[in-house]
Enzyme design. Structure first.
Site, short mmCIF file in Angstrom:
data_model
loop_
_atom_site.label_atom_id
_atom_site.label_comp_id
_atom_site.label_asym_id
_atom_site.label_seq_id
_atom_site.Cartn_x
_atom_site.Cartn_y
_atom_site.Cartn_z
CG ASP A 45 55.17 39.48 21.14
OD1 ASP A 45 55.25 38.87 22.07
OD2 ASP A 45 54.20 39.25 20.30
CG ASP A 98 50.84 41.43 27.92
OD1 ASP A 98 51.30 40.47 27.87
OD2 ASP A 98 49.81 41.95 27.47
CD GLU A 132 50.73 36.18 24.40
OE1 GLU A 132 49.90 35.51 24.63
OE2 GLU A 132 50.65 37.41 24.04
CG ASP A 146 52.32 37.07 29.86
OD1 ASP A 146 52.19 38.24 29.82
OD2 ASP A 146 51.85 36.39 28.77
CB THR A 193 23.60 60.95 0.96
OG1 THR A 193 24.13 61.91 -0.02
CG2 THR A 193 22.87 61.67 2.04
CB SER A 208 43.85 33.52 25.17
OG SER A 208 42.53 33.60 25.50
CG HIS A 249 46.35 43.98 25.20
ND1 HIS A 249 45.73 42.92 24.66
CD2 HIS A 249 47.59 43.51 25.61
CE1 HIS A 249 46.43 41.88 24.41
NE2 HIS A 249 47.52 41.97 25.28
N1 BES Z 1 49.50 38.16 28.88
C1 BES Z 1 48.40 38.01 28.21
C2 BES Z 1 47.37 36.80 28.44
C3 BES Z 1 46.57 37.10 29.73
C4 BES Z 1 45.52 38.41 29.82
C5 BES Z 1 46.41 36.07 30.88
C6 BES Z 1 44.98 38.41 30.94
C7 BES Z 1 45.91 36.42 32.07
C8 BES Z 1 44.91 37.47 32.16
C9 BES Z 1 48.79 37.76 26.80
O1 BES Z 1 49.67 38.55 26.34
C10 BES Z 1 47.52 38.23 25.80
O2 BES Z 1 47.14 39.25 25.50
N2 BES Z 1 47.09 37.12 25.25
C11 BES Z 1 46.22 37.12 24.05
C12 BES Z 1 46.23 36.00 23.38
C13 BES Z 1 45.89 36.19 21.84
C14 BES Z 1 46.81 37.19 20.98
C15 BES Z 1 46.02 34.91 21.05
C16 BES Z 1 44.81 37.46 24.57
O3 BES Z 1 44.48 36.98 25.44
O4 BES Z 1 44.12 38.13 23.80
MN MN Z 2 51.26 38.67 27.79
MN MN Z 3 49.21 40.61 25.95
#
Ligand code: BES
Ligand code: MN
Ligand code: MN
Length: 459
Positions: free
Chosen positions: A88, A119, A153, A180, A315, A399, A427
């Site tokens: 996703d 990503d 994810e 990732d 207003t 995360s 993102h």
């Molecule tokens: N690939 C990222 C995680 C990541 C980002 C690892 C930067 C290392 C460095 C993952 O797809 C992601 O975006 N995770 C989210 C998790 C959330 C939706 C629970 C995040 O980190 O915001």
């Molecule tokens: Mn990711």
């Molecule tokens: Mn991500």
């Protein structure tokens, strides 16, 4: 191995064309209108896994999007790698800021641009190609491989923990491998041994049953936009320290060893500010930028909404205000405990003039592993061969909620070997993956499986 590497080198350009097909599927898990595309993407991955020679490939349903599973278990006695990735992607708005359409992958200046390029589709696809090269050239893999690809994810992996608990015995392995994450910098490959956790909450305030005329009512009725701003102002002090009582109680302090090691990494604050257009950096005093993002927890306002934001002036005294607030956590902070501390604190500082509602969206535990294990060493040797550079060890601020589940439920260490870059625009508009890193990633993955085959594991 030479025949495998030759195969990869010969097919280099072709891989990009194949990847474009995967990147064309708008598998945005956050948006209901894309549910069909998410499903289509799962099917695409399953078909591709069958085509490259994976076995027992199937979609395993969850209450949300299916998990794509496949394995190849023809190397008895050799280690088993559990590969995790996600199919996703994040939404694409604001669309007008994309230089080329997000789901028409375009190559320019040595980068492939598309939503999901880094990503995580591009990085998942590297492993598909490494597996394919081994199987095409040798008819077998040097190790056993199980693949699980998740379709949720980017919306918090809400169904994955249960999936792993339910399929615990089928997921038996020796090590988890994930691609990732970004590498430390262009030309500086890395292995990541820590991730931050997450708590994500929406706070809604209501100050009246309807919007009110700000002339007739202003001064007599509290303005929720104002109240929310005042409350947010009390969440952190000027030094960047979170003011929620108890927030730092379980934080494992940075070791001097880590601080010393990170201080040697090739990092320039000036360049960082320039790269991201930041006039001046901000964060907890007494910590460096890497320490702040990798090893310290934080609280951020991800979104704010209230009142009139259209053209011109109106207003009005808004009836409601909303904030999306997330906290990044580090070992050993617990998401549920932190969510509770946050709510208690916000309720305590809230004036009686508003009604409050909290919605906890999702969370994830922080993760950290020791890096002196043979799997990390094997990855290090493989990356060295794929990129002609010894990788550095990093932690990351982002995360991946499932990584701690792999440790807790399956008892497995994870090796995070990512080939994105800090400026990959994950993102954000114009997400991209460096074509050279994509290629180096395929070669490193192919070497990695070979290196893993010589790691001693318990039968
Ligand atoms: N690939 C990222 C995680 C990541 C980002 C690892 C930067 C290392 C460095 C993952 O797809 C992601 O975006 N995770 C989210 C998790 C959330 C939706 C629970 C995040 O980190 O915001
Ligand atoms: Mn990711
Ligand atoms: Mn991500």
């Amino acid at each position: 191995m030479n025949n495998v590497i030759d195969f990869i080198n010969v097919h280099r350009d072709h891989y990009l064309e194949e990847l474009k097909a995967l990147l064309a599927i708008p598998s945005i898990s956050a948006l209901a209108e894309h549910a069909n595309d998410v499903k289509r993407c799962a099917d695409w991955c399953a078909d591709e896994m069958r085509r490259i020679g994976m076995q027992n490939v199937r979609l395993i349903p969850t209450p949300g999007n299916p998990v794509v599973y496949g394995d190849w278990l023809g190397a008895p006695g050799a280690p088993t790698m559990l590969f995790y990735g996600h199919y996703d992607v994040q939404p694409v708005d604001p669309l007008n800021l994309w230089e080329t359409p997000p789901f028409e992958a375009t190559i320019r200046d040595g980068e492939i641009y598309a939503r999901g390029a880094a990503d995580d589709k591009g990085q998942v696809f590297m492993h598909f190609k490494a597996i394919e090269a081994h199987l095409k050239q040798n008819g077998k893999l040097p190790i056993n491989i199980k693949i699980i690809l998740e379709g949720e994810e980017e919306v918090g992996s809400v169904n994955l923990d249960n999936f792993i608990i339910a399929n615990k015995s089928d997921l038996k392995a020796d090590v988890v491998v994930i691609s990732d994450s970004p590498m430390f910098a262009r030309g500086v490959p890395s292995i990541c041994y820590g991730l931050r956790g997450l708590v994500y909450t929406q706070v809604d305030l209501r100050g009246s049953s309807t919007d009110l005329h700000s002339g007739s009512f202003g001064g007599a009725v509290a303005n929720p936009a104002f109240v929310l701003s005042q409350m947010i102002a009390q969440m952190k002090d000027r030094g960047g320290h979170v003011k929620v009582p108890g927030f730092y109680d379980d934080v494992v302090p940075l070791t001097q060893e880590e601080r010393d090691a990170w201080a040697t990494l090739p990092f320039s604050e000036k360049q960082y500010r320039k790269d991201f257009g930041v006039p001046r950096l901000h964060g907890e005093t007494d910590y460096t930028t890497l320490e702040r993002t990798w090893a310290r927890p934080t609280l951020e306002v991800n979104g704010l909404l209230s009142g009139f934001t259209g053209e011109g002036a109106k207003t009005v005294l808004p009836a409601v205000a909303m904030a999306k607030i997330s906290m990044r956590l580090v070992p050993n902070q617990d998401p549920e405990k932190i969510a509770k501390l946050f709510e208690d604190y916000v309720r305590k500082i809230a004036p009686k003039t508003v009604e409050l509602k909290f919605t906890n969206m999702h969370g994830g535990k922080p993760w950290m592993t020791s890096f002196d294990n043979p799997f990390v060493q094997a990855a290090s040797r493989a990356i060295e061969k794929g990129f002609n550079k010894t990788p550095v060890l990093t932690r990351e601020g982002g995360s991946i909620p499932v990584v701690s589940t792999f440790q807790e439920v399956l008892g497995l260490p994870s090796v995070l070997f990512g080939v994105g870059l800090p400026d990959e625009n994950a993102h954000a508009p114009n997400e991209k993956l460096d074509v050279g890193n994509f290629h180096g990633g395929i070669i490193s993955a192919a070497y990695f499986y070979d290196e893993l085959s010589r790691v001693a594991v318990h039968a």
